[in-house]
Motif scaffolding. Structure first.
Motif, PDB file in Angstrom:
ATOM      1  N   PHE A  10       0.847  -1.184   0.000  1.00  0.00           N
ATOM      2  CA  PHE A  10       0.000   0.000   0.000  1.00  0.00           C
ATOM      3  C   PHE A  10       0.891   1.246   0.000  1.00  0.00           C
ATOM      4  N   PRO A  11       0.523   2.293  -0.752  1.00  0.00           N
ATOM      5  CA  PRO A  11      -0.685   2.487  -1.560  1.00  0.00           C
ATOM      6  C   PRO A  11      -0.458   2.276  -3.059  1.00  0.00           C
ATOM      7  N   TYR A  12       0.620   1.566  -3.419  1.00  0.00           N
ATOM      8  CA  TYR A  12       1.019   1.518  -4.829  1.00  0.00           C
ATOM      9  C   TYR A  12       0.475   0.320  -5.599  1.00  0.00           C
ATOM     10  N   LEU A  13       0.308  -0.829  -4.940  1.00  0.00           N
ATOM     11  CA  LEU A  13      -0.085  -2.030  -5.673  1.00  0.00           C
ATOM     12  C   LEU A  13      -1.036  -2.884  -4.850  1.00  0.00           C
ATOM     13  N   ASP A  14      -2.275  -2.998  -5.323  1.00  0.00           N
ATOM     14  CA  ASP A  14      -3.228  -3.934  -4.755  1.00  0.00           C
ATOM     15  C   ASP A  14      -3.282  -5.131  -5.687  1.00  0.00           C
ATOM     16  N   GLU A  15      -2.758  -6.256  -5.215  1.00  0.00           N
ATOM     17  CA  GLU A  15      -2.660  -7.445  -6.062  1.00  0.00           C
ATOM     18  C   GLU A  15      -4.000  -8.145  -6.266  1.00  0.00           C
ATOM     19  N   GLY A  16      -4.998  -7.794  -5.458  1.00  0.00           N
ATOM     20  CA  GLY A  16      -6.334  -8.363  -5.648  1.00  0.00           C
ATOM     21  C   GLY A  16      -6.412  -9.859  -5.412  1.00  0.00           C
ATOM     22  N   LYS A  17      -5.595 -10.388  -4.513  1.00  0.00           N
ATOM     23  CA  LYS A  17      -5.591 -11.825  -4.268  1.00  0.00           C
ATOM     24  C   LYS A  17      -6.908 -12.314  -3.661  1.00  0.00           C
ATOM     25  N   ASP A  18      -7.668 -11.400  -3.060  1.00  0.00           N
ATOM     26  CA  ASP A  18      -8.954 -11.794  -2.498  1.00  0.00           C
ATOM     27  C   ASP A  18     -10.069 -11.762  -3.534  1.00  0.00           C
ATOM     28  N   GLY A  19      -9.706 -11.441  -4.788  1.00  0.00           N
ATOM     29  CA  GLY A  19     -10.683 -11.419  -5.864  1.00  0.00           C
ATOM     30  C   GLY A  19     -11.153 -10.032  -6.246  1.00  0.00           C
ATOM     31  N   PHE A  20     -10.704  -9.010  -5.504  1.00  0.00           N
ATOM     32  CA  PHE A  20     -11.176  -7.654  -5.780  1.00  0.00           C
ATOM     33  C   PHE A  20     -10.052  -6.637  -5.629  1.00  0.00           C
ATOM     34  N   VAL A  21     -10.038  -5.683  -6.560  1.00  0.00           N
ATOM     35  CA  VAL A  21      -9.198  -4.496  -6.431  1.00  0.00           C
ATOM     36  C   VAL A  21     -10.176  -3.336  -6.246  1.00  0.00           C
ATOM     37  N   GLY A  22     -10.196  -2.746  -5.063  1.00  0.00           N
ATOM     38  CA  GLY A  22     -11.194  -1.740  -4.759  1.00  0.00           C
ATOM     39  C   GLY A  22     -12.378  -2.353  -4.034  1.00  0.00           C
ATOM     40  N   ILE A  23     -13.479  -1.620  -3.987  1.00  0.00           N
ATOM     41  CA  ILE A  23     -14.672  -2.056  -3.259  1.00  0.00           C
ATOM     42  C   ILE A  23     -15.314  -3.258  -3.942  1.00  0.00           C
ATOM     43  N   SER A  24     -15.850  -4.159  -3.141  1.00  0.00           N
ATOM     44  CA  SER A  24     -16.560  -5.323  -3.673  1.00  0.00           C
ATOM     45  C   SER A  24     -18.051  -5.194  -3.379  1.00  0.00           C
ATOM     46  N   PRO A  25     -18.892  -5.912  -4.120  1.00  0.00           N
ATOM     47  CA  PRO A  25     -20.313  -5.977  -3.754  1.00  0.00           C
ATOM     48  C   PRO A  25     -20.449  -6.549  -2.347  1.00  0.00           C
ATOM     49  N   VAL A  26     -21.544  -6.260  -1.686  1.00  0.00           N
ATOM     50  CA  VAL A  26     -21.748  -6.804  -0.345  1.00  0.00           C
ATOM     51  C   VAL A  26     -21.964  -8.314  -0.427  1.00  0.00           C
ATOM     52  N   GLY A  27     -21.578  -8.997   0.639  1.00  0.00           N
ATOM     53  CA  GLY A  27     -21.881 -10.417   0.749  1.00  0.00           C
ATOM     54  C   GLY A  27     -21.016 -11.347  -0.069  1.00  0.00           C
ATOM     55  N   CYS A  28     -19.827 -10.904  -0.454  1.00  0.00           N
ATOM     56  CA  CYS A  28     -18.957 -11.752  -1.283  1.00  0.00           C
ATOM     57  C   CYS A  28     -18.016 -12.628  -0.461  1.00  0.00           C
ATOM     58  N   PHE A  29     -17.940 -12.372   0.829  1.00  0.00           N
ATOM     59  CA  PHE A  29     -17.048 -13.132   1.688  1.00  0.00           C
ATOM     60  C   PHE A  29     -17.862 -13.868   2.749  1.00  0.00           C
ATOM     61  N   ALA A  30     -17.217 -14.760   3.476  1.00  0.00           N
ATOM     62  CA  ALA A  30     -17.929 -15.590   4.443  1.00  0.00           C
ATOM     63  C   ALA A  30     -18.577 -14.752   5.546  1.00  0.00           C
ATOM     64  N   LYS A  31     -19.729 -15.229   6.027  1.00  0.00           N
ATOM     65  CA  LYS A  31     -20.401 -14.598   7.158  1.00  0.00           C
ATOM     66  C   LYS A  31     -19.581 -14.802   8.439  1.00  0.00           C
ATOM     67  N   ASN A  32     -19.794 -13.910   9.414  1.00  0.00           N
ATOM     68  CA  ASN A  32     -19.212 -14.168  10.725  1.00  0.00           C
ATOM     69  C   ASN A  32     -20.179 -15.038  11.536  1.00  0.00           C
ATOM     70  N   LYS A  33     -19.885 -15.261  12.800  1.00  0.00           N
ATOM     71  CA  LYS A  33     -20.678 -16.232  13.581  1.00  0.00           C
ATOM     72  C   LYS A  33     -22.119 -15.784  13.798  1.00  0.00           C
ATOM     73  N   PHE A  34     -22.388 -14.487  13.641  1.00  0.00           N
ATOM     74  CA  PHE A  34     -23.761 -14.004  13.779  1.00  0.00           C
ATOM     75  C   PHE A  34     -24.515 -14.010  12.453  1.00  0.00           C
ATOM     76  N   GLY A  35     -23.802 -14.328  11.365  1.00  0.00           N
ATOM     77  CA  GLY A  35     -24.442 -14.336  10.059  1.00  0.00           C
ATOM     78  C   GLY A  35     -24.357 -13.003   9.346  1.00  0.00           C
ATOM     79  N   LEU A  36     -23.358 -12.191   9.706  1.00  0.00           N
ATOM     80  CA  LEU A  36     -23.186 -10.859   9.126  1.00  0.00           C
ATOM     81  C   LEU A  36     -22.033 -10.841   8.128  1.00  0.00           C
ATOM     82  N   TYR A  37     -22.249 -10.093   7.051  1.00  0.00           N
ATOM     83  CA  TYR A  37     -21.227  -9.973   6.017  1.00  0.00           C
ATOM     84  C   TYR A  37     -20.447  -8.652   6.150  1.00  0.00           C
ATOM     85  N   ASP A  38     -19.184  -8.705   5.784  1.00  0.00           N
ATOM     86  CA  ASP A  38     -18.364  -7.505   5.579  1.00  0.00           C
ATOM     87  C   ASP A  38     -18.246  -6.607   6.810  1.00  0.00           C
ATOM     88  N   MET A  39     -18.298  -7.199   8.003  1.00  0.00           N
ATOM     89  CA  MET A  39     -18.056  -6.380   9.186  1.00  0.00           C
ATOM     90  C   MET A  39     -16.599  -5.934   9.230  1.00  0.00           C
TER      91      MET A  39
END
Length: 271
Positions: free
Chosen positions: A164-193
């Motif tokens: 940071f801030p020069y290169l985001d490799e996007g290894k998580d599948g996204f460079v920049g903001i992602s749509p909501v709900g693209c990653f696993a829920k936490n134990k309460f069933g909430l996304y993107d906390m």
């Protein structure tokens, strides 16, 4: 919305000074949005009420950024600096961009067309509060938010991979903001906390006595810009201050519902 039951947890950490002290907090149960509020949801609010955000109306002329008064409508936008201009100054990658707002979060030439499921950003604290009130909801307190984010992990979040801030490799599948709900829920069933975008809370910022707590509120959760080499704030305990009227393209929010839904929940439990 997702139900978060009453609970006791250890709030805070010793990772950064503003996160301490660690203490035991008890929170009554509440309902909270499963995801961050999206562009589609905010658009419905605007359509039904005619609401204009602070970034659109220019009501931020009393704020100063880098000693310059902001007297035209706009928002703060992250802009990746050129790698040959190495610098540790955030002034090199944050810019106040006239014409940036929730419809144009990266500047006047950007658009949210086709991004209805992305979290709304470039909204101020008051914008978030007005949306919550329209829904009959509230913004979560810092303690409520931190309990809801319990057991979150940066391994299941949209954060920055690379230098940071020069290169985001996007290894998580996204460079920049992602749509909501693209990653696993936490134990309460909430996304993107954790990650994706920072989220407003109802609590004024009181950690720094040089800042007017009437003009700053606490944000939680980190964002897609948090990285191991610069900002390790992709954790439930992390927090930062944010100027109430200064919208940014890495801050969004979600809402909670307390009394009415709590009563329904208790009635159901008795049946």
């Amino acid at each position: 919305m997702v139900w978060v039951p009453s609970g006791q947890f250890e709030k805070g950490s010793n990772v950064y000074p503003e996160e301490s002290p660690i203490y035991s907090a008890t929170v009554s149960g509440f309902w909270i949005d499963e995801t961050e509020v999206t562009n589609d949801e905010f658009a419905k609010f605007v359509w039904e009420t005619g609401y204009q955000t602070e970034a659109e109306t220019g009501l931020i002329s009393n704020i100063q950024l880098n000693q310059l008064k902001l007297n035209v409508p706009g928002a703060v936008v992250f802009q990746k600096p050129k790698e040959d201009l190495k610098s540790n100054s955030s002034f090199d990658w944050w810019n106040y961009v006239p014409g940036a707002n929730w419809r144009h979060p990266d500047g006047p030439d950007s658009s949210i067309e086709g991004k209805g499921s992305f979290p709304v950003v470039a909204v101020s604290y008051m914008d978030a509060l007005n949306f919550a009130r329209w829904k009959g909801h509230s913004l979560p307190t810092e303690v409520e938010w931190e309990l809801a984010a319990a057991n979150g992990s940066q391994d299941n979040a949209n954060t920055w991979q690379g230098e940071f801030p020069y290169l985001d490799e996007g290894k998580d599948g996204f460079v920049g903001i992602s749509p909501v709900g693209c990653f696993a829920k936490n134990k309460f069933g909430l996304y993107d906390m954790i990650g994706n975008v920072w989220e407003y809370t109802a609590d004024p910022w009181t950690e720094d006595k040089t800042l007017d707590k009437r003009k700053y509120h606490t944000i939680k959760g980190g964002s897609y810009l948090c990285s191991p080499n610069y900002c390790k704030r992709y954790r439930a305990q992390a927090k930062q201050p944010q100027e109430d009227q200064l919208a940014s393209n890495h801050i969004g929010f979600r809402t909670i519902k307390r009394t009415h839904f709590n009563t329904i929940k208790k009635l159901k439990e008795k049946l």
